[in-house]
Design a protein around this motif. Structure first.
Motif, PDB file in Angstrom:
ATOM      1  N   ALA A 110       0.763  -1.064  -0.057  1.00 54.81           N
ATOM      2  CA  ALA A 110       0.130  -0.099  -0.253  1.00 54.81           C
ATOM      3  C   ALA A 110       0.925   1.355   0.170  1.00 54.81           C
ATOM      4  O   ALA A 110       0.375   2.239  -0.617  1.00 54.81           O
ATOM      5  CB  ALA A 110      -0.937  -0.016   1.256  1.00 54.81           C
ATOM      6  N   LYS A 111       1.804   1.205   0.574  1.00 58.13           N
ATOM      7  CA  LYS A 111       2.934   2.338   0.695  1.00 58.13           C
ATOM      8  C   LYS A 111       3.487   2.723  -0.651  1.00 58.13           C
ATOM      9  O   LYS A 111       3.564   3.789  -1.105  1.00 58.13           O
ATOM     10  CB  LYS A 111       4.144   2.101   1.269  1.00 58.13           C
ATOM     11  CG  LYS A 111       3.960   1.910   2.913  1.00 58.13           C
ATOM     12  CD  LYS A 111       5.266   2.206   3.646  1.00 58.13           C
ATOM     13  CE  LYS A 111       6.184   1.037   3.806  1.00 58.13           C
ATOM     14  NZ  LYS A 111       7.115   0.767   4.617  1.00 58.13           N
ATOM     15  N   LYS A 112       3.464   1.434  -1.717  1.00 55.58           N
ATOM     16  CA  LYS A 112       4.078   1.830  -3.052  1.00 55.58           C
ATOM     17  C   LYS A 112       3.011   1.960  -4.232  1.00 55.58           C
ATOM     18  O   LYS A 112       3.296   2.484  -4.984  1.00 55.58           O
ATOM     19  CB  LYS A 112       5.100   0.690  -3.312  1.00 55.58           C
ATOM     20  CG  LYS A 112       6.261   0.685  -2.550  1.00 55.58           C
ATOM     21  CD  LYS A 112       7.168  -0.608  -2.911  1.00 55.58           C
ATOM     22  CE  LYS A 112       7.877  -1.225  -1.771  1.00 55.58           C
ATOM     23  NZ  LYS A 112       8.746  -2.343  -1.952  1.00 55.58           N
ATOM     24  N   TYR A 113       2.034   1.105  -3.961  1.00 57.14           N
ATOM     25  CA  TYR A 113       1.038   0.669  -4.960  1.00 57.14           C
ATOM     26  C   TYR A 113      -0.486   1.208  -4.814  1.00 57.14           C
ATOM     27  O   TYR A 113      -1.235   1.001  -5.499  1.00 57.14           O
ATOM     28  CB  TYR A 113       1.187  -0.575  -5.409  1.00 57.14           C
ATOM     29  CG  TYR A 113       2.219  -1.095  -5.702  1.00 57.14           C
ATOM     30  CD1 TYR A 113       2.968  -0.857  -6.861  1.00 57.14           C
ATOM     31  CD2 TYR A 113       2.958  -2.178  -4.633  1.00 57.14           C
ATOM     32  CE1 TYR A 113       4.291  -1.383  -7.172  1.00 57.14           C
ATOM     33  CE2 TYR A 113       4.235  -2.412  -5.016  1.00 57.14           C
ATOM     34  CZ  TYR A 113       4.893  -2.381  -6.330  1.00 57.14           C
ATOM     35  OH  TYR A 113       6.219  -2.943  -6.591  1.00 57.14           O
ATOM     36  N   LEU A 114      -0.535   2.276  -3.684  1.00 56.65           N
ATOM     37  CA  LEU A 114      -2.023   2.669  -3.333  1.00 56.65           C
ATOM     38  C   LEU A 114      -1.820   4.096  -3.723  1.00 56.65           C
ATOM     39  O   LEU A 114      -1.080   4.810  -2.919  1.00 56.65           O
ATOM     40  CB  LEU A 114      -2.459   2.356  -1.856  1.00 56.65           C
ATOM     41  CG  LEU A 114      -3.767   2.832  -1.748  1.00 56.65           C
ATOM     42  CD1 LEU A 114      -4.738   2.228  -2.630  1.00 56.65           C
ATOM     43  CD2 LEU A 114      -4.053   2.680  -0.075  1.00 56.65           C
ATOM     44  N   GLN A 115      -2.639   4.690  -4.408  1.00 59.91           N
ATOM     45  CA  GLN A 115      -2.792   6.114  -4.802  1.00 59.91           C
ATOM     46  C   GLN A 115      -2.853   6.956  -3.375  1.00 59.91           C
ATOM     47  O   GLN A 115      -3.554   6.417  -2.486  1.00 59.91           O
ATOM     48  CB  GLN A 115      -3.793   6.421  -5.734  1.00 59.91           C
ATOM     49  CG  GLN A 115      -3.877   5.953  -7.108  1.00 59.91           C
ATOM     50  CD  GLN A 115      -3.187   6.737  -7.957  1.00 59.91           C
ATOM     51  OE1 GLN A 115      -2.407   7.693  -7.793  1.00 59.91           O
ATOM     52  NE2 GLN A 115      -3.188   6.347  -9.194  1.00 59.91           N
ATOM     53  N   ASP A 116      -2.202   8.222  -3.443  1.00 61.49           N
ATOM     54  CA  ASP A 116      -2.422   9.171  -2.476  1.00 61.49           C
ATOM     55  C   ASP A 116      -3.982   9.201  -2.464  1.00 61.49           C
ATOM     56  O   ASP A 116      -4.685   9.267  -3.399  1.00 61.49           O
ATOM     57  CB  ASP A 116      -1.900  10.364  -2.562  1.00 61.49           C
ATOM     58  CG  ASP A 116      -0.427  10.378  -2.473  1.00 61.49           C
ATOM     59  OD1 ASP A 116       0.169   9.386  -1.652  1.00 61.49           O
ATOM     60  OD2 ASP A 116       0.320  11.282  -3.003  1.00 61.49           O
ATOM     61  N   ASN A 117      -4.595   9.410  -1.095  1.00 62.64           N
ATOM     62  CA  ASN A 117      -5.909   9.403  -0.940  1.00 62.64           C
ATOM     63  C   ASN A 117      -6.785   7.953  -1.431  1.00 62.64           C
ATOM     64  O   ASN A 117      -8.088   7.927  -1.502  1.00 62.64           O
ATOM     65  CB  ASN A 117      -6.458  10.537  -1.695  1.00 62.64           C
ATOM     66  CG  ASN A 117      -7.799  11.060  -0.964  1.00 62.64           C
ATOM     67  OD1 ASN A 117      -7.850  10.995   0.249  1.00 62.64           O
ATOM     68  ND2 ASN A 117      -8.708  11.551  -1.686  1.00 62.64           N
ATOM     69  N   PHE A 140      -0.938   5.988   6.650  1.00 61.83           N
ATOM     70  CA  PHE A 140      -2.288   6.242   6.128  1.00 61.83           C
ATOM     71  C   PHE A 140      -2.628   7.715   6.794  1.00 61.83           C
ATOM     72  O   PHE A 140      -2.395   8.088   8.098  1.00 61.83           O
ATOM     73  CB  PHE A 140      -3.242   5.354   6.460  1.00 61.83           C
ATOM     74  CG  PHE A 140      -3.106   4.400   5.559  1.00 61.83           C
ATOM     75  CD1 PHE A 140      -3.959   4.099   4.487  1.00 61.83           C
ATOM     76  CD2 PHE A 140      -2.169   3.443   5.416  1.00 61.83           C
ATOM     77  CE1 PHE A 140      -4.048   3.123   3.799  1.00 61.83           C
ATOM     78  CE2 PHE A 140      -2.093   2.246   4.456  1.00 61.83           C
ATOM     79  CZ  PHE A 140      -2.870   2.278   3.496  1.00 61.83           C
ATOM     80  N   SER A 141      -3.442   8.736   6.138  1.00 56.33           N
ATOM     81  CA  SER A 141      -3.787   9.952   6.806  1.00 56.33           C
ATOM     82  C   SER A 141      -4.943   9.419   7.843  1.00 56.33           C
ATOM     83  O   SER A 141      -5.217  10.187   8.956  1.00 56.33           O
ATOM     84  CB  SER A 141      -4.433  10.812   5.772  1.00 56.33           C
ATOM     85  OG  SER A 141      -5.409  10.545   4.896  1.00 56.33           O
TER      86      SER A 141
END
Length: 160
Positions: A110-117, A140-141
């Motif tokens: 998720a750090k690398k492959y999940l879009q911001d937001n 994560f925000s």
């Protein structure tokens, strides 16, 4: 991650027809079932046969959803035979003594492959709610535990 019969990716594709939906599973039998279900419902889902723990995604995602094997091998005696008789063991139990092994990999991916937001939805082991949530808090925000109808920690939701 964790296709099973394909219910999650197929429902997502049905309700979001313009979305590109991919789903990965180690079980060829599960993928065959999911593909038959996709064909029956005329839905186009990218099914991937791979060992997720040794898999590197090749794209960035807006949403990650998973219900990975989250029961520790030491918990097998606590699981009802009706559950063990219905689900394949590889779908229920962690392949190692670390019941969070899939969640650690999902957190790294998720750090690398999940879009911001981007959004994250995970079903989790009720006994490991805080420990699972902790894996996602640094990157994560927002991240939170969500309880099921029995008031057990059951899901982690996150927004990157």
């Amino acid at each position: 991650m964790g296709t099973g019969s394909g219910i999650i990716p197929l429902v997502l594709k049905k309700h979001f027809p313009q979305a590109r939906v991919s789903s990965i599973d180690f079980s060829e039998k599960a993928l065959e079932t999911a593909k038959r279900n996709a064909e029956f419902h005329r839905l186009d889902v990218n099914f991937i046969h791979a060992d997720y723990l040794n898999f590197q995604p090749e794209e960035v995602f807006d949403v990650i959803i998973s219900n990975p094997p989250y029961i520790g091998i030491d918990e097998e005696h606590e699981i009802e035979n009706s559950v063990k008789g219905f689900e394949p063991m590889m779908a229920l139990f962690s392949p190692t003594s670390d019941a969070l092994i899939f969640y650690r990999k999902i957190a790294e991916d998720a750090k690398k492959y999940l879009q911001d937001n981007g959004l994250l939805f995970l079903e989790i082991n009720q006994k490991l709610g805080p420990e699972t949530l902790e894996l996602y808090l640094p990157h994560f925000s927002e991240a939170e535990l969500i309880k099921d109808l029995s008031e057990n920690d059951r899901f982690v939701f996150g927004r990157k």
